[in-house]
Design a protein around this motif. Structure first.
Motif, short mmCIF file in Angstrom:
data_model
loop_
_atom_site.label_atom_id
_atom_site.label_comp_id
_atom_site.label_asym_id
_atom_site.label_seq_id
_atom_site.Cartn_x
_atom_site.Cartn_y
_atom_site.Cartn_z
N GLY A 136 45.46 39.76 46.08
CA GLY A 136 45.12 38.99 47.26
C GLY A 136 44.49 37.66 46.91
O GLY A 136 44.77 37.07 45.90
N GLY A 137 43.61 37.19 47.73
CA GLY A 137 43.11 35.82 47.63
C GLY A 137 42.00 35.61 46.63
O GLY A 137 40.90 35.23 47.02
N GLY A 138 42.25 35.85 45.39
CA GLY A 138 41.24 35.50 44.41
C GLY A 138 39.98 36.32 44.61
O GLY A 138 40.01 37.52 44.85
N VAL A 139 38.83 35.64 44.52
CA VAL A 139 37.56 36.37 44.58
C VAL A 139 37.31 36.96 45.95
O VAL A 139 36.48 37.83 46.11
CB VAL A 139 36.39 35.45 44.19
CG1 VAL A 139 36.53 35.03 42.75
CG2 VAL A 139 36.30 34.25 45.08
N LEU A 140 38.00 36.41 46.96
CA LEU A 140 37.79 36.93 48.30
C LEU A 140 38.85 37.92 48.70
O LEU A 140 38.90 38.36 49.83
CB LEU A 140 37.73 35.75 49.31
CG LEU A 140 36.61 34.76 49.01
CD1 LEU A 140 36.63 33.64 50.01
CD2 LEU A 140 35.26 35.46 49.06
N SER A 162 44.63 35.17 32.30
CA SER A 162 45.73 35.62 33.15
C SER A 162 45.38 35.53 34.62
O SER A 162 45.91 36.27 35.42
CB SER A 162 46.12 37.05 32.79
OG SER A 162 45.01 37.89 33.03
N ASP A 163 44.47 34.62 34.97
CA ASP A 163 44.10 34.50 36.37
C ASP A 163 44.76 33.33 37.06
O ASP A 163 44.29 32.88 38.10
CB ASP A 163 42.57 34.36 36.49
CG ASP A 163 41.93 35.68 36.85
OD1 ASP A 163 40.71 35.78 36.72
OD2 ASP A 163 42.66 36.59 37.25
N THR A 165 37.09 30.16 46.15
CA THR A 165 37.77 30.75 44.99
C THR A 165 37.88 29.74 43.86
O THR A 165 37.60 30.06 42.69
CB THR A 165 39.17 31.24 45.39
OG1 THR A 165 39.05 32.17 46.46
CG2 THR A 165 39.87 31.91 44.22
N SER A 219 45.72 40.10 39.31
CA SER A 219 44.64 39.26 38.81
C SER A 219 43.87 40.06 37.77
O SER A 219 43.57 41.23 37.99
CB SER A 219 43.72 38.87 39.98
OG SER A 219 42.52 38.33 39.51
N PHE A 220 43.57 39.43 36.66
CA PHE A 220 42.90 40.15 35.58
C PHE A 220 41.90 39.22 34.91
O PHE A 220 42.21 38.08 34.60
CB PHE A 220 43.93 40.64 34.56
CG PHE A 220 43.33 41.43 33.42
CD1 PHE A 220 42.81 40.81 32.29
CD2 PHE A 220 43.27 42.81 33.49
CE1 PHE A 220 42.26 41.55 31.26
CE2 PHE A 220 42.73 43.56 32.46
CZ PHE A 220 42.21 42.92 31.33
N ARG A 221 40.73 39.75 34.69
CA ARG A 221 39.70 38.94 34.05
C ARG A 221 38.84 39.84 33.19
O ARG A 221 38.43 40.91 33.64
CB ARG A 221 38.85 38.27 35.13
CG ARG A 221 37.90 37.26 34.63
CD ARG A 221 37.28 36.49 35.79
NE ARG A 221 36.30 35.60 35.21
CZ ARG A 221 35.02 35.93 35.02
NH1 ARG A 221 34.58 37.10 35.43
NH2 ARG A 221 34.20 35.11 34.45
N VAL A 233 46.93 31.28 44.35
CA VAL A 233 46.60 31.76 45.70
C VAL A 233 45.58 30.84 46.34
O VAL A 233 45.72 30.44 47.50
CB VAL A 233 46.06 33.21 45.65
CG1 VAL A 233 45.47 33.60 47.00
CG2 VAL A 233 47.17 34.18 45.27
#
Lengths: 148, 566
Positions: A111-115, B373-374, B356, A85-87, B380
């Motif tokens: 893993g699961g995004g922001v969490l 790129s998210d 999310t 994941s890249f931001r 997920v």
């Protein structure tokens, strides 16, 4: 007809609201990020970071000044940086003469995004105007080619 | 390996026996504390001597069967093994004969906690110590560098220990009720079968997929299919021996139901959900993201996931049918624990997915992100929703159905109340912390003069958590209120009028008033006059000097009471 309970009503309201939010969220989140106007320092930084994520060495070379390209040529084959994941967010762009110092905040994760597991760090790219173009002149994250 | 388990087995055994001793002797046989102490040490030393003998025997046999390719000799290991044999065997044999005499002379010895615990620990420990090397031995035989003598010796020695003790436990005069050991053995067989079956299924389907689609990758080789297949067969033998032959027909105690639900059904559900989620994620990532590998290589995970799903679904369906085909049982704590646990897990996963997605939506609206790129993170989040939503929905719907069916019994069940209040508590806490972070980010931005898109970018995560946790808390608060409303209120005494006729009834009057009843007191002027007929009543009234008199008809009892009033 079965009696509608209060909790059932709350669930219906919450569920419907969340369903709308989720659908809207999916549509919005899948939109490509806004593009900066071509010929601006921000556009150069945006294109450069996208090339880094894609591992597009050709594009990276086009976005570097010739002097920087010469210093970094040996390391360019390691330019690809694509975590799960890249931001990236531009925090500040500070012009000084014909150079602009662009501060960016990068958030990577797995893993699961922001969490899931994620971590943020700040990087700086220095872009310089060459004619009508803005090119990366110093500190070409993620590679470090040494000082001038 | 049993040597490594020995401290744990000893500690477990001592704890159980000491607890029984503290309870006033051996509760199963009613014997005194002195006998209980004797049994503690007898069976503890018997167990230790058995393990020492077994370890010594395996060491000596391993050295003896070392083979012509052995070029060095570990004299220290040989000395250790021989020492263990010299000390362990006589002690074990002596104690074994002593135990045998006790079992023959005293029927209570067979039912004692010490004997049951000894047999349980030995059978379970030797089963595990046999199955592991047996799996390794046959794996090496088929796909490895050939059979290893040490592994073979371990399997044989501990297998013989298991076999002998199983035979002893089947002799009527020595046979205690080993229901717990049967459950443990069933669990060992089931666990090996599930893990090995999932690996075998996954690896086999991947190999077939690679062959069909000509995928060039470092895929599973024969070693990675045959070894788990061997383990699957060994596990199946153990499971059939313990479960199908014996335990499935045992009495359906709480522990039996708990084993079927948690070891059988829950493990199957977990395998289906996790593997299914993996497959869903692979599809979503391909649709939304831009995976670097070719499509066929990208979907190589799908056949592996299918293999695990098949194994998980099989165990789920089988154990569910075992529960359902038995006699109809009342819903118990174990059933509630299972349903609310799965509902809790599903709720957590769903909430994570929603939070999310909302975060990424806010970031998209604010427009601060400069790269795109998210997509993987969005895939997920969608996977979490797709997996968690139905999981929560199914089990929460079942719980709510029971709530409607059983009413206050289900609403006031401890497990349900714990679930509702834990969810309420966690979501309220998350909402509170998120609100704090939101306010902090806002105030900081104001003080720094940086109110703008960056502020909203920083507020996206806490805002999403606040919205999600708030929705969860609101719904479960409504559920808690509804549950509380079904609690029967204590019956309130209906306010009614009491006419009290008494000569000195202050205490009674106070009690009536204290019970929230209205009372009118008429002071009695004299004793009650009993009249058995109308004539007697009239005669009493004629002779009465007081102006006000109360006459009470005793109804079916017959007669009247005449009470003069002051």
């Amino acid at each position: 007809m079965s009696r509608v309970t209060r909790s059932g009503l709350v669930l219906a309201i919450v569920g419907a609201s969340l369903a709308v939010v989720v659908v809207v969220a999916i549509v919005l989140a899948l939109q490509p990020p806004g593009q900066f106007d071509p010929g601006t320092p921000e556009a150069t930084v945006q294109n450069y970071l996208q090339a880094v994520i894609d591992g597009d060495q050709v594009e990276v070379e086009l976005l570097m000044t010739p002097e920087l390209l010469e210093r970094c040529r040996a390391d360019l084959d390691q330019i690809r940086h694509s975590p799960e994941s890249f931001r990236a967010v531009i925090v500040d762009a500070d012009p000084t003469g014909d150079r602009v110092t662009v501060d960016i905040e990068i958030t990577e994760g797995s893993g699961g995004g922001v969490l899931g597991d994620s971590w943020s760090f700040d990087e700086t790219l220095i872009v310089e105007q060459r004619g009508t173009e803005w090119l990366i002149a110093e500190e070409p994250w993620p590679i470090y080619c040494g000082d001038v | 390996m049993l040597f490594g388990l020995l401290p744990l087995l000893i500690i477990a055994g001592v704890v159980v026996l000491v607890v029984r001793l503290a309870g006033g002797g051996d509760g199963t046989t009613g014997e005194s504390a002195g006998v209980a102490v004797r049994r503690i040490f007898q069976y503890l030393v018997l167990l230790i001597a058995l393990v020492l003998s077994g370890v010594g025997l395996t060491g000596v046999l391993t050295e003896a069967l070392g083979g012509s390719d052995q070029i060095t000799q570990d004299t220290a290991a040989i000395a250790r093994s021989i020492s263990l044999l010299i000390v362990g065997v006589p002690v074990f044999v002596g104690l074994a004969f002593y135990t045998r005499r006790k079992l023959r002379d005293d029927p209570a010895e067979m039912r004692s906690a010490g004997w049951v615990l000894y047999l349980t620990l030995v059978l379970f420990g030797s089963l595990v110590a046999t199955v592991m090397p047996l799996t390794t031995f046959f794996g090496d035989l088929f796909v490895g560098d050939g059979a290893d003598a040490a592994v073979f010796v371990n399997a044989v020695v501990w297998g013989v220990v298991w076999g002998v003790h199983w035979w002893i436990a089947s002799i009527p005069r020595y046979a205690p009720d080993l229901w717990f050991e049967r459950i443990l053995g069933s669990f060992v067989g089931l666990a090996i079968m599930l893990i090995a079956g999932a690996i075998t299924g996954a690896a086999s389907l991947v190999v077939i997929y690679d062959a069909i689609f000509d995928v060039v990758s470092v895929g599973p080789n024969a070693d990675q299919i045959v070894r788990p297949l061997v383990a699957l067969v060994v596990g199946a033998v153990v499971w059939v021996w313990y479960w199908l032959r014996i335990a499935v027909r045992e009495e359906r105690t709480i522990l039996w139901v708990g084993y079927v639900l948690f070891a059988g059904v829950l493990s199957g559900v977990a395998m289906v959900v996790v593997a299914g989620g993996t497959a869903v994620f692979a599809v979503l990532e391909w649709i939304l993201g831009d995976p670097p590998e070719a499509t066929v290589a990208h979907f190589e995970i799908i056949p592996a996931a299918v293999g695990v799903v098949v194994v998980g679904a099989t165990t789920w369906v089988y154990h569910r049918s075992v529960l359902d085909r038995g006699p109809v049982r009342e819903r118990g704590t174990v059933d509630r624990l299972y349903e609310y646990l799965l509902a809790f897990m599903g709720l957590g996963v769903t909430a994570a997915g929603i939070a999310t997605l909302v975060t990424y939506a806010i970031w998209a609206i604010v427009g601060t992100e400069i790269t795109g790129s998210d997509r993987g993170a969005i895939a997920v989040a969608l996977t979490l929703l797709i997996v968690g939503g139905p999981l929560w929905g199914v089990y929460w719907w079942r719980a709510q159905s029971e709530r409607r069916r059983q009413g206050v019994d289900e609403a006031q069940a401890t497990t349900r109340r714990i679930y509702v209040f834990v969810v309420l508590g966690i979501s309220a806490l998350v909402a509170l912390v998120s609100l704090l972070v939101l306010v902090y980010a806002f105030v900081e931005a104001i003080l720094e003069g940086s109110v703008g898109t960056e502020m909203f970018d920083a507020m996206a995560v806490p805002f999403a958590l606040l919205v999600t946790a708030g929705a969860v808390a609101w719904y479960h608060f409504a559920v808690a209120r509804e549950d509380r409303s079904t609690t029967p209120k204590p019956a309130k005494a209906a306010v009614r009028d009491v006419i009290l006729i008494t000569s000195h009834g202050a205490e009674l009057r106070s009690a009536i008033v204290g019970a929230d009843m209205r009372v009118r007191v008429f002071p009695a002027a004299g004793p009650v006059v009993e009249a058995n007929s109308v004539e007697e009543a009239m005669a009493a009234l004629s002779g009465e000097t007081h102006r006000h008199v109360v006459v009470v008809d005793r109804g079916e009892d017959g007669g009247f009471e005449v009470i003069p009033l002051r």
